[in-house]
Enzyme design. Structure first.
Site, PDB file in Angstrom:
ATOM      1  CE  LYS A 129     134.906  15.328  78.065  1.00 11.46           C
ATOM      2  NZ  LYS A 129     133.995  16.134  77.491  1.00 11.46           N
ATOM      3  CG  ASP A 169     135.630  16.651  74.440  1.00 18.61           C
ATOM      4  OD1 ASP A 169     134.858  17.733  74.621  1.00 18.61           O
ATOM      5  OD2 ASP A 169     136.945  16.945  74.613  1.00 18.61           O
TER       6      ASP A 169
HETATM    7  P1  NDP Z   1     137.472  19.751  67.761  1.00 15.09           P
HETATM    8  O1  NDP Z   1     138.461  18.659  67.886  1.00 15.09           O
HETATM    9  O2  NDP Z   1     136.570  19.695  66.820  1.00 15.09           O
HETATM   10  O3  NDP Z   1     138.369  21.025  67.616  1.00 15.09           O
HETATM   11  C1  NDP Z   1     139.535  21.652  68.665  1.00 15.09           C
HETATM   12  C2  NDP Z   1     139.793  22.846  67.696  1.00 15.09           C
HETATM   13  O4  NDP Z   1     140.777  23.582  68.801  1.00 15.09           O
HETATM   14  C3  NDP Z   1     140.796  22.365  66.658  1.00 15.09           C
HETATM   15  O5  NDP Z   1     140.609  23.309  65.730  1.00 15.09           O
HETATM   16  C4  NDP Z   1     142.099  22.415  67.482  1.00 15.09           C
HETATM   17  O6  NDP Z   1     143.445  22.588  66.487  1.00 15.09           O
HETATM   18  C5  NDP Z   1     141.998  23.680  68.206  1.00 15.09           C
HETATM   19  N1  NDP Z   1     143.085  23.651  69.303  1.00 15.09           N
HETATM   20  C6  NDP Z   1     143.370  22.801  70.161  1.00 15.09           C
HETATM   21  N2  NDP Z   1     144.511  23.322  70.985  1.00 15.09           N
HETATM   22  C7  NDP Z   1     144.518  24.565  70.667  1.00 15.09           C
HETATM   23  C8  NDP Z   1     145.265  25.862  71.055  1.00 15.09           C
HETATM   24  N3  NDP Z   1     146.016  25.542  72.230  1.00 15.09           N
HETATM   25  N4  NDP Z   1     145.024  27.040  70.632  1.00 15.09           N
HETATM   26  C9  NDP Z   1     144.124  27.164  69.650  1.00 15.09           C
HETATM   27  N5  NDP Z   1     143.492  26.263  69.147  1.00 15.09           N
HETATM   28  C10 NDP Z   1     143.897  24.943  69.788  1.00 15.09           C
HETATM   29  O7  NDP Z   1     137.106  19.717  69.204  1.00 15.09           O
HETATM   30  P2  NDP Z   1     135.542  20.706  69.879  1.00 15.09           P
HETATM   31  O8  NDP Z   1     135.545  21.662  68.767  1.00 15.09           O
HETATM   32  O9  NDP Z   1     134.443  19.632  69.788  1.00 15.09           O
HETATM   33  O10 NDP Z   1     135.923  20.793  71.233  1.00 15.09           O
HETATM   34  C11 NDP Z   1     136.584  22.174  71.464  1.00 15.09           C
HETATM   35  C12 NDP Z   1     136.417  22.437  73.040  1.00 15.09           C
HETATM   36  O11 NDP Z   1     135.058  22.523  73.175  1.00 15.09           O
HETATM   37  C13 NDP Z   1     136.855  21.305  73.896  1.00 15.09           C
HETATM   38  O12 NDP Z   1     137.340  22.073  75.111  1.00 15.09           O
HETATM   39  C14 NDP Z   1     135.700  20.636  74.240  1.00 15.09           C
HETATM   40  O13 NDP Z   1     135.970  19.884  75.614  1.00 15.09           O
HETATM   41  C15 NDP Z   1     134.707  21.605  74.271  1.00 15.09           C
HETATM   42  N6  NDP Z   1     133.256  21.114  74.274  1.00 15.09           N
HETATM   43  C16 NDP Z   1     133.001  20.372  72.900  1.00 15.09           C
HETATM   44  C17 NDP Z   1     131.660  19.938  72.692  1.00 15.09           C
HETATM   45  C18 NDP Z   1     131.281  19.424  71.638  1.00 15.09           C
HETATM   46  O14 NDP Z   1     129.941  18.978  71.586  1.00 15.09           O
HETATM   47  N7  NDP Z   1     132.042  19.035  70.741  1.00 15.09           N
HETATM   48  C19 NDP Z   1     130.837  20.232  74.013  1.00 15.09           C
HETATM   49  C20 NDP Z   1     130.985  20.961  75.074  1.00 15.09           C
HETATM   50  C21 NDP Z   1     132.271  21.491  75.189  1.00 15.09           C
HETATM   51  P3  NDP Z   1     144.422  21.650  65.922  1.00 15.09           P
HETATM   52  O15 NDP Z   1     143.693  20.910  64.941  1.00 15.09           O
HETATM   53  O16 NDP Z   1     145.476  22.217  65.786  1.00 15.09           O
HETATM   54  O17 NDP Z   1     144.513  20.505  66.993  1.00 15.09           O
END
Ligand code: NDP
Length: 450
Positions: A129, A169
């Site tokens: 990571k 990520d």
């Molecule tokens: P993105 O950056 O695309 O999206 C993250 C989202 O979560 C944004 O909408 C962000 O909002 C929101 N967010 C952050 N902190 C909070 C909070 N405390 N409460 C509510 N919303 C919040 O990331 P991903 O969708 O790619 O990743 C999301 C999760 O999934 C992470 O934990 C990541 O490690 C995991 N993951 C992702 C993978 C992937 O393929 N993308 C694979 C496996 C796991 P804001 O814009 O306000 O920051």
């Protein structure tokens, strides 16, 4: 709480001593070690291999300076990281996260979890990571490009298509992967699959964008079908976040006949009792890169609430936390249970605190832990690596079918391990143990240097 096994207690205390002030990493290690209690009871010979002592220590941890110039000509400095945690079953593989909260603890927790997740997919990928405390929010495309190029200038010395293959990520999507891939190619004069999540015109895989969200739904669907003979048809679903994972989880949930009523970002959440209109969300988040509060301004009858945690007070049948680590605590889990939630599955990494997981398991809620439930992203990255090596592309149907199959197998591996080790239906324990067994065997055969 002390471990039942004195050996596991000793391993944990060593990790604690070596990694002070790293709460996320310690939380992830503790959860995995707790799952090993029945393994140690049933197979005490594993202690002698030293595999558990070794698996909690990264093979390599790289930290570096990333300096870049902003649009005002001012020099900015960020910190970059890559943890190469375990390469027993394949090249290191795991995403890059760009977010101000990134530090050594966060990167190590994610890298550690990745070992077991990647093993569960059945594909030959080790755990890694990386990322930076750089905040892409509000930066221009030019600033993002210059940051990514500087970041890759150093990272390129440590990665390679057969060594370590990063992906996206939080904060790292197609735009950032493109800039980093371009820089790697310039530096090395090599067109190789060194990153996954690439654009379709230069080696990306169809369905990679959708993979984590779709995979989460394939996993959860299999879980509710096999454990309670249920389906998504007509179910009310709450999904946190509104990024890559949340958006495609929503899309697949809707395709399976569920009504998704809420999404969030770090500022607040939206509630739409008529069901979220995903095209509006995609326009706001993917095109405009704006806040989720915009949704309530555009869709009559929907509501926006300030503060992201309130989302767990919404009554639902299935909850899918897809935002970030520790976004759902014990009290919020209890609220979901009191409101009749039937299943919870983690799209984000470690979104439920240990107290929340305990509430779900105690109350007999079907619970899909991240390592198993969100492995669809890395699984499809593995499929992207295979296509790159073969210099060939599969159709969307082919990739989707493979992803579906992998997610079904992951559920059954975790479920079967939970049964074999005496805690039938505890998929937290089942996923950790099923992922661990393969890595442990490979480490044993490869001798003790790693
Ligand atoms: P993105 O950056 O695309 O999206 C993250 C989202 O979560 C944004 O909408 C962000 O909002 C929101 N967010 C952050 N902190 C909070 C909070 N405390 N409460 C509510 N919303 C919040 O990331 P991903 O969708 O790619 O990743 C999301 C999760 O999934 C992470 O934990 C990541 O490690 C995991 N993951 C992702 C993978 C992937 O393929 N993308 C694979 C496996 C796991 P804001 O814009 O306000 O920051």
């Amino acid at each position: 709480m002390a471990f039942k096994s004195a050996y596991l207690q000793g391993v944990y205390e060593t990790v604690e001593k070596r990694n002070p002030n790293e709460p996320e990493f310690l939380q992830a290690v503790r959860e995995v070690l707790e799952s090993f209690e029945p393994v140690i009871e049933k197979k005490p010979e594993i202690i002698e291999t030293g595999v558990i002592d070794r698996i909690v220590e990264p093979e390599r941890f790289i930290q570096f300076r990333v300096s870049w110039v902003d649009d005002n000509g001012k020099v900015q400095v960020n910190r970059g990281f890559r943890v190469q945690f375990n390469s027993a079953i394949g090249p290191y593989k795991g995403g890059l996260r760009f977010h101000p909260t990134v530090n050594a603890s966060v990167i190590k927790f994610l890298g550690f979890e990745q070992i077991f997740k990647n093993s569960l997919t059945g594909l030959p990928m080790g755990g890694g990571k990386g990322g930076s405390d750089f905040d892409p929010k509000g930066k221009s495309d030019g600033e993002i490009m210059r940051f990514c190029q500087s970041f890759m200038t150093e990272l390129s010395k440590h990665i390679g298509a057969d060594t370590d293959v990063p992906a996206g990520d939080i904060g790292v999507g197609a735009r950032e992967i493109g800039f980093m891939f371009g820089q790697y190619k310039r530096l090395r004069n090599e067109f190789v699959g060194v990153l996954t999540g690439k654009g379709l015109t230069y080696g990306g895989s169809l369905v990679r964008t959708e993979a984590t969200g779709y995979g989460l739904l394939y996993f959860t669907n299999e879980m509710i079908k096999c454990m309670k003979n249920e389906t998504f048809e007509g179910k009310t679903v709450v999904i946190s976040g509104s990024g890559n994972v949340a958006i495609y989880a929503t899309q697949k949930a809707q395709q399976l006949g569920a009504k998704v009523v809420a999404l969030s970002d770090s500022s607040g959440y939206i509630y739409d009792k008529n069901g979220i209109q995903l095209d509006v969300v995609k326009q706001i988040k993917e095109v405009e890169r704006a806040r989720i509060s915009e949704y309530a301004k555009r869709v009559p009858g929907s509501e926006y609430h300030e503060g992201c945690r309130g989302i767990w007070s919404i009554k639902c049948d299935i909850a899918l936390p897809c935002a970030t680590q520790n976004e759902l605590n014990g009290e919020e889990a209890q609220m979901l249970v009191d409101n009749g939630v039937m299943a919870v599955a983690e799209g984000a990494n470690m979104p439920s605190t240990p107290e929340a997981v305990e509430v779900f398991l105690k109350n007999g809620i079907m619970f899909g832990p991240a390592k198993a439930a969100n492995a669809g992203g890395v699984a499809t990255s593995g499929l992207e690596m295979a296509q790159n090596s073969a210099r060939y592309s599969w159709t969307a149907e082919e990739v989707d079918a493979k992803l579906h199959n992998i997610m079904i197998n992951i559920f059954h591996s975790a479920y079967n391990a939970s049964e074999e080790f005496g805690q039938k239906g505890n998929l937290v324990m089942g996923a950790n143990v099923a992922g661990f067994m393969k890595v442990a065997d490979a480490m044993k055969w490869q001798g003790v240097a790693y």
